[in-house]
Design an enzyme around this catalytic site. Structure first.
Site, PDB file in Angstrom:
ATOM      1  N   GLY A 242       0.824  -1.189   0.000  1.00 53.24           N
ATOM      2  CA  GLY A 242       0.000   0.000   0.000  1.00 53.24           C
ATOM      3  C   GLY A 242       0.862   1.245   0.000  1.00 53.24           C
ATOM      4  O   GLY A 242       2.050   1.206   0.329  1.00 53.24           O
ATOM      5  N   CYS A 243       0.255   2.358  -0.382  1.00 54.08           N
ATOM      6  CA  CYS A 243       1.006   3.608  -0.483  1.00 54.08           C
ATOM      7  C   CYS A 243       1.494   4.056   0.892  1.00 54.08           C
ATOM      8  O   CYS A 243       2.679   4.327   1.082  1.00 54.08           O
ATOM      9  CB  CYS A 243       0.153   4.681  -1.151  1.00 54.08           C
ATOM     10  SG  CYS A 243      -1.511   4.838  -0.473  1.00 54.08           S
ATOM     11  N   TYR A 244       0.587   4.130   1.857  1.00 57.12           N
ATOM     12  CA  TYR A 244       1.009   4.546   3.203  1.00 57.12           C
ATOM     13  C   TYR A 244       2.039   3.580   3.796  1.00 57.12           C
ATOM     14  O   TYR A 244       3.055   4.023   4.341  1.00 57.12           O
ATOM     15  CB  TYR A 244      -0.200   4.621   4.138  1.00 57.12           C
ATOM     16  CG  TYR A 244      -1.137   5.773   3.934  1.00 57.12           C
ATOM     17  CD1 TYR A 244      -0.692   7.097   4.049  1.00 57.12           C
ATOM     18  CD2 TYR A 244      -2.490   5.575   3.673  1.00 57.12           C
ATOM     19  CE1 TYR A 244      -1.582   8.173   3.898  1.00 57.12           C
ATOM     20  CE2 TYR A 244      -3.372   6.639   3.523  1.00 57.12           C
ATOM     21  CZ  TYR A 244      -2.921   7.928   3.644  1.00 57.12           C
ATOM     22  OH  TYR A 244      -3.792   8.975   3.502  1.00 57.12           O
TER      23      TYR A 244
ATOM     24  N   THR B 224       4.257   1.805   2.407  1.00 60.39           N
ATOM     25  CA  THR B 224       5.570   1.994   1.797  1.00 60.39           C
ATOM     26  C   THR B 224       6.319   3.148   2.464  1.00 60.39           C
ATOM     27  O   THR B 224       7.468   3.007   2.908  1.00 60.39           O
ATOM     28  CB  THR B 224       5.422   2.274   0.283  1.00 60.39           C
ATOM     29  OG1 THR B 224       4.853   1.119  -0.336  1.00 60.39           O
ATOM     30  CG2 THR B 224       6.762   2.586  -0.365  1.00 60.39           C
TER      31      THR B 224
END
Lengths: 345, 345, 345, 345
Positions: A148-150, A152
């Site tokens: 997921g973006c967060y 990472t």
């Protein structure tokens, strides 16, 4: 090498399209969108006009696997858990950008995602695709659960220090802020321009599905249970995530020493840039690029470490890291097709 | 009642102008701007055309005090410390929107502001103008040190719980985010559109001059030394501050109970709106208004309380609170001239 | 091939840096900034950290020409007129992104730019670098006067129809809108975030220095004097120019026929994309790319043609077109290093 | 006096709510929203918390008319044509903010709006509510067709000169730009944050339903048929409309003379501010206010007049003008409740 993209009209897909199109060893094979099948890709996204005019296709595992060498799934939560098994059975490698194969625990998945998890035997085949940390496993994997973006931004910011015993592991607080593309292309009042422009909002307090994902990565590396506080905010801009991370230090440690620790940890990882002491990164400084930039500050008054970590949510937080993983899976230099400078300003 | 504004071309002044112009008992007497004296106010701010076309004046304590009944100082740091003594000596009441009279300790002022403090005897005359907390003192004061924008949002969010013994006082972390008007009208690369738009940045880590101000307010109410972590971020929007505040609870307390505590604390304070349980405020929901909205969330996994507090930095964080204080000083209803709804969207 | 950039800290330079860095046949030799000489490039632009950390240099024609094969000048108006002669005398080819060598008439230059023009003999050596129109001349030129951002969008939109006798040549009105990066990195109240965000303004009515540049190009192609109306607006966004162009048709002509004319005109020019009938381009659809997209509409009620033409002002309107010209000058495919998709969204 | 608002959850209604709440002679009676009936107004719009918490109601003509003294309809196109007859029959005055009663010609309505018009007998009862022009008729009317946002800015900008014989009436071109709130609160890909932020787009070329409305107003005042070119653009900001208007002058007339003409025309109309010669208004300079600001420029090279006219689309372009009309209908000063300064910045 031909790449298929499933979920063709979301922002993850469109960013994959951009990155594949400039990758020297990849080209776009099929673009699948059940809802828009039959339309030309450039009808929906006119910025592709004259360049990628091909029609969108319906999902068909057999023909996809015949015509492509690798598949990216950029589908909403709960979709790829059904598609990936068909694709793996056809012998093709899959990179899943959704959360369906990230959590190893089925209970946790149901608890946070509020619907049924993927089959356990396929979850077991998945490798968590945080390229800098799991690079070796990724090289030999057939199924990548792209992070997921967060998670990472949060885990790249935390891991070097979290693995030491300098910190109080109960003290981890991640105050995360994201641009609006993270909310996707589905219509919603929370992505409606007039509601979100000139506005700052916190959302999903204590309930964001990226909490167990971050905790799972930290626990893997630390080998003990960890419970974090993680709060997400929506910022009126298109791209960019910043995690402002707070941890209590158990003893007095100079910023300097921690800075060396981070530099050492990431010395062979060109996409993580540890910033000069005394400076912190801004989200614009990684725009459109695969970099994760990290800044560090120790406050001697409170003996607390603040870590600032930024990424472009659509690149290092999604499509870029997916390409980085494909590079690793194929034995190519991990920067292949990803070396461009950020777009500034 | 005639009001003078000193520092006439900054955003604090222009917001004071807006609020005075719609106040039933106030009117604009003089507008002072040494740098622009002689120009018409509306030449510099054409939105005032046909309404407030008066010329800007040079500072002259005597004539100011003759022609006005009250003075607002919206000057850069280090200016009002020299002007206020002349004005008080002329027998006029002053509301200072800068930080010059906020900190009681001269050492702290020099440490954080990096220049000389005001004379101690005048600092002693100043009342800290956090209207909801110091209302009684404000009523009889001749010199108001109007609070900073961040301290207003932070302390209103923290005080009800900080005064209890529910929390670990060492655990306070304030992650603050502000719109760009907070940086004022002076030209700077950090307020340059192309650098700040579509960007999120943290700044002044561990070094913001609002840290000792927040600590001073908390210590006054709690009666013991407090050291906080306070991080500021610049968000690409014009107005609005959000403080996301984290505190560790010493025991298990339900959000519900804390919610009641906040409701009770602010029941006679119409400008503080404690939001319904399960919801948190967004900055746009107070735009252009004097409200401070507060949302509460306890995470049972970590036993940590998250407080979300939002204001419009130019209103409750500056000009609006200044007017609220003038209302208190004159025995008027504190909502006089401040009761308009937020501008939405 | 090594490229020098003069004027290293402006947005034109930083965009040149991005494009050169990904060009297969170019690399950055020297970066010149007299005001910042000695600093590292990445100190001023941290997004270059770890990638381009080289020091900025003072201007020295000899050493520049020794160490580089081509020079880009991205300097403020009035600077390159002095530098280019020294460079040409050293035998190096120059691409000037400023307006100093665009106007052939010294009188016109003084009238619109309000300072002295370049020496006439050097102006005569310059080729106007509108790649699609002057490609043949560009191939053999040593000095390119790279077009202004507005003239690029305006003339590419107008030329196919302006060359016909379908239109009333006195009727040309160009209503132009630009993002704020067009105003550069110099501090100015008109680029101050709080003044320009959530605002739309027209500026320089009847006085913009791009007026004679557009007229010169049109006259060259049409062979008769032309006077246009050209109005510029500043839009609260970073990048992008749109020209909405109005011309009166002398006779009834279907949109269809004009559409074919445009398609024919640009059939060998991959960077100009004439959009499908019934659609018009948006600025975001060319963001970060070298495309100029054009849409056409004839209103049968008024017999007036509306042309919508969009570019990214920093790419096709500046650095991208400069690279395109270098490609032409070197006999490379004109798309070399410029073929990436727009960044969307 | 009690005011009902129908269409309670759109932006027109929420702006009416703000303006009514600060009007000295008006208060909010009922708020009607069929789709959200039963919910509290402040559940949907939390910025109303603690201030306007009343439940939304279903439409019922009888009870509405019993409990209120006037009705504002801020409903989508095609709704008020059915509701207004019931309300007028109940003897209550109506201000319709939609387009249903603006066009006198049923054919034109169907042509541009693509659905059935209101009944002709009710259209005949309607007065077009452009306050500055039709003030006398408005005073005695029971049904006001409140003007569209674009037509307000366009006609106020054009009327003083259009009524003279200085101009070529065939030459009128209106290049209009609007903020995104003009598109309302209904979800749509064209109001989706990620699609519209950092983007500029033209839309509805030659097909905007405000074209016949502008032409009708001009024809009424000029007494001859007029056909205009009108192009609309969406600008990435919340509020504000700018019309850049081009007209050819038949003879040489100095800007000065036209400036006097405009000043004279609007001398008794405080909401129209003709700006000083040499300056033009920006949209931010009227934000949140009922002003329409106008700037003028004659280009001697082309003998063409450019008029810049700006409003806040939700105030003078909708809710503010509606209140202004109610003021006129009741014999109150037309500035009642509308005299606040613009919100700047």
């Amino acid at each position: 090498m031909k790449a298929a993209i499933i979920g063709g009209t979301g922002y993850g897909s469109i960013e994959l399209t951009r990155l594949i199109q400039k990758h020297p060893f990849l080209e776009i094979g099929s673009v699948v969108s059940n809802s828009q099948a039959g339309s030309n890709f450039s009808d929906i996204y006119p910025h592709l006009s004259n360049i990628i005019d091909k029609p969108l296709e319906k999902f068909d595992a057999n023909s996809l696997c015949e015509q492509n060498d690798i598949v990216f799934l950029a589908t909403p939560s709960g979709v790829s858990s059904n598609l990936v098994p068909q694709l793996l059975d056809n012998g093709i490698k899959c990179i899943d950008l959704s959360g369906d194969f990230r959590l190893r625990s089925a209970e946790e998945y149901e608890l946070w995602y509020k619907h049924s998890p993927a089959e356990q035997k396929f979850i077991k085949k998945a490798t968590y695709g945080l390229s800098e940390i799991y690079g070796e496993k990724i090289k030999t994997s057939n199924l990548i659960a792209n992070p997921g973006c967060y998670p990472t931004a949060a885990t790249l910011g935390l891991l070097p220090i979290a693995k030491t015993d300098y910190i109080d592991q109960k003290s981890i607080i991640i105050d995360a802020k994201s641009g609006v593309t993270g909310a996707g292309r589905s219509l919603s009042i929370t992505s409606h321009y007039a509601e979100i422009n000139e506005n700052l909002k916190a959302y999903k307090l204590g309930a964001h599905q990226h909490i167990p994902e971050i905790e799972q990565v930290l626990q893997d590396e630390i080998d003990s249970p960890i419970t974090i506080t993680f709060t997400t905010h929506l910022v009126p801009m298109l791209r960019g995530i910043m995690c402002t991370i707070y941890v209590n230090l158990k003893e007095n440690i100079a910023t300097n020493e921690i800075h060396q620790l981070y530099n050492e940890f990431y010395k062979n990882h060109p996409f993580v840039r540890v910033r000069l002491l005394g400076t912190v990164p801004e989200t614009k400084e990684v725009l459109g690029s695969n970099y994760c930039d990290i800044g560090l500050h120790v406050d001697p008054r409170t003996n607390r470490l603040t870590i600032i970590s930024v990424i472009d949510n659509l690149v290092k937080g999604a499509a870029g890291q997916a390409i980085q993983n494909v590079n690793l899976m194929n034995g190519w230099d991990e920067q292949t097709g990803l070396a461009d400078l950020p777009l500034y300003p």
